[in-house]
Design a protein around this motif. Structure first.
Motif, mmCIF file in Angstrom:
data_model
loop_
_atom_site.group_PDB
_atom_site.id
_atom_site.type_symbol
_atom_site.label_atom_id
_atom_site.label_comp_id
_atom_site.label_asym_id
_atom_site.label_seq_id
_atom_site.Cartn_x
_atom_site.Cartn_y
_atom_site.Cartn_z
ATOM 1 N N LEU A 193 0.831 -1.201 0.000
ATOM 2 C CA LEU A 193 0.000 0.000 0.000
ATOM 3 C C LEU A 193 0.867 1.254 0.000
ATOM 4 C CD1 LEU A 193 -2.743 1.409 0.205
ATOM 5 C CD2 LEU A 193 -2.592 1.178 2.693
ATOM 6 N N ILE A 194 1.925 1.251 0.799
ATOM 7 C CA ILE A 194 2.833 2.405 0.837
ATOM 8 C C ILE A 194 3.482 2.603 -0.532
ATOM 9 C CG2 ILE A 194 4.979 3.273 1.842
ATOM 10 C CD1 ILE A 194 4.160 1.897 4.462
ATOM 11 N N ALA A 195 3.864 1.506 -1.189
ATOM 12 C CA ALA A 195 4.459 1.594 -2.527
ATOM 13 C C ALA A 195 3.451 2.171 -3.526
ATOM 14 C CB ALA A 195 4.931 0.218 -2.984
ATOM 15 N N LEU A 196 2.178 1.777 -3.392
ATOM 16 C CA LEU A 196 1.133 2.311 -4.272
ATOM 17 C C LEU A 196 0.955 3.809 -4.050
ATOM 18 C CD1 LEU A 196 -1.205 1.890 -6.288
ATOM 19 C CD2 LEU A 196 -2.664 1.320 -4.319
ATOM 20 N N CYS A 197 1.017 4.236 -2.798
ATOM 21 C CA CYS A 197 0.912 5.660 -2.481
ATOM 22 C C CYS A 197 2.049 6.446 -3.133
ATOM 23 C CB CYS A 197 0.932 5.876 -0.968
ATOM 24 S SG CYS A 197 -0.537 5.306 -0.106
ATOM 25 N N ARG A 198 3.252 5.960 -2.996
ATOM 26 C CA ARG A 198 4.413 6.658 -3.559
ATOM 27 C C ARG A 198 4.328 6.725 -5.078
ATOM 28 N NH1 ARG A 198 8.653 3.657 0.561
ATOM 29 N NH2 ARG A 198 8.358 5.106 2.319
ATOM 30 N N ALA A 199 3.876 5.610 -5.697
ATOM 31 C CA ALA A 199 3.751 5.589 -7.157
ATOM 32 C C ALA A 199 2.667 6.545 -7.640
ATOM 33 C CB ALA A 199 3.431 4.173 -7.626
ATOM 34 N N SER A 200 1.674 6.807 -6.781
ATOM 35 C CA SER A 200 0.562 7.699 -7.144
ATOM 36 C C SER A 200 0.779 9.128 -6.667
ATOM 37 C CB SER A 200 -0.741 7.152 -6.555
ATOM 38 O OG SER A 200 -0.978 5.824 -6.965
ATOM 39 N N GLY A 201 1.915 9.387 -6.026
ATOM 40 C CA GLY A 201 2.208 10.736 -5.551
ATOM 41 C C GLY A 201 1.437 11.140 -4.318
ATOM 42 N N VAL A 202 1.018 10.158 -3.507
ATOM 43 C CA VAL A 202 0.268 10.438 -2.280
ATOM 44 C C VAL A 202 1.225 10.364 -1.097
ATOM 45 C CG1 VAL A 202 -1.632 9.709 -0.786
ATOM 46 C CG2 VAL A 202 -1.834 9.466 -3.283
#
Length: 265
Positions: free
Chosen positions: A38-47
């Motif tokens: 989830l953290i990786a998804l946030c970083r990839a999405s700029g969140v």
């Protein structure tokens, strides 16, 4: 700003891109592969991602069911009935019959969340909710829907009867579910543009809403209890509509057997 909580709702809020996320908050006490993804998804999405204690997150979410994950998001922008009547982007077929869901005063967020989850699963074209006497789309609804509420097109209307009349003017049949209705839901032809209207917990459809319906269907009950929970009843009828609308596979006639050549031919 609103708060979503739980891994699935936060993931789906990021994936849907339907509204901006200010930040995602994760628990300092939680460390596992699912959280890292989830953290990786946030970083990839700029969140942006911040960490807080579980106690602080419980205060923010107003529940301890947050699974160590919160998202601070902008308030949802709802659609109009006219917006729902327009084909959604990526619709497979322009001539595909449309199917909508309308909720007449469902106040339990768990029931609403369960209905939205089913509606998303069957590919509903949109959901109509009244502004008053209805559960708002809260973190509890998002959690119960496993994040499906972030993907569904939802119209919030001031007058449900008026919204249903707009549907009727656009050749959409209004189908209510009522324990005293007729025919049984299995005997109705759902292969048309229609909106399924579900009533309040316990009380069912309001009188004016019931009068607005073109048809009232019932679910036959063989036991001592006279009705199902609204989220279960809605799921039963929605999947019957999907079953009817699914095209039967085309079965090709078997090819004529070839004459074999060999000895004696």
């Amino acid at each position: 700003m609103e708060v979503l909580y739980g891994v699935h709702p936060v993931e789906e809020a990021i994936r849907s891109g339907a509204r901006a996320l200010e930040s995602v908050i994760v628990s300092r006490e939680r460390r596992d592969e699912r959280l890292e993804k989830l953290i990786a998804l946030c970083r990839a999405s700029g969140v942006s991602v911040t960490m807080e204690s579980r106690e602080q997150m419980t205060r923010l979410a107003k529940t301890d069911q947050h699974q160590g994950v919160l998202a601070v998001v902008k308030e949802r922008a709802f659609l109009s009935v006219e917006d729902l009547l327009k084909r959604s982007k990526g619709a497979e077929q322009e001539d595909r019959k449309r199917f909508y869901l309308a909720c007449d005063g469902i106040e339990d967020p768990h029931n609403l969340g369960a209905l939205l989850r089913t509606a998303d699963a069957i590919g509903v074209d949109g959901v109509i909710l009244p502004e008053r006497r209805s559960a708002p789309i809260t973190g509890t609804v998002a959690k119960t829907s496993a994040g499906a509420s972030e993907h569904i097109r939802i119209a919030r209307v001031t007058n449900l009867v008026r919204a249903l009349e707009v549907m009727k003017k656009n050749n959409v049949w209004v189908i209510g579910l009522d324990e005293r209705g007729t025919p049984d839901y299995m005997d109705f032809d759902f292969k048309t543009d229609c909106v399924l209207v579900l009533g309040r917990e316990g009380a069912g459809l309001h009188d004016l809403v019931k009068k607005t319906c073109d048809h009232l269907l019932r679910i036959p009950m063989a036991g001592m209890v006279s009705s199902l929970n609204v989220s279960v009843a809605g799921a039963v009828v929605m999947y019957e509509a999907v079953r009817q609308r699914r095209q039967a596979p085309v079965v090709k006639a078997p090819a004529a057997p070839k004459k074999l050549k060999g000895l004696g031919s």
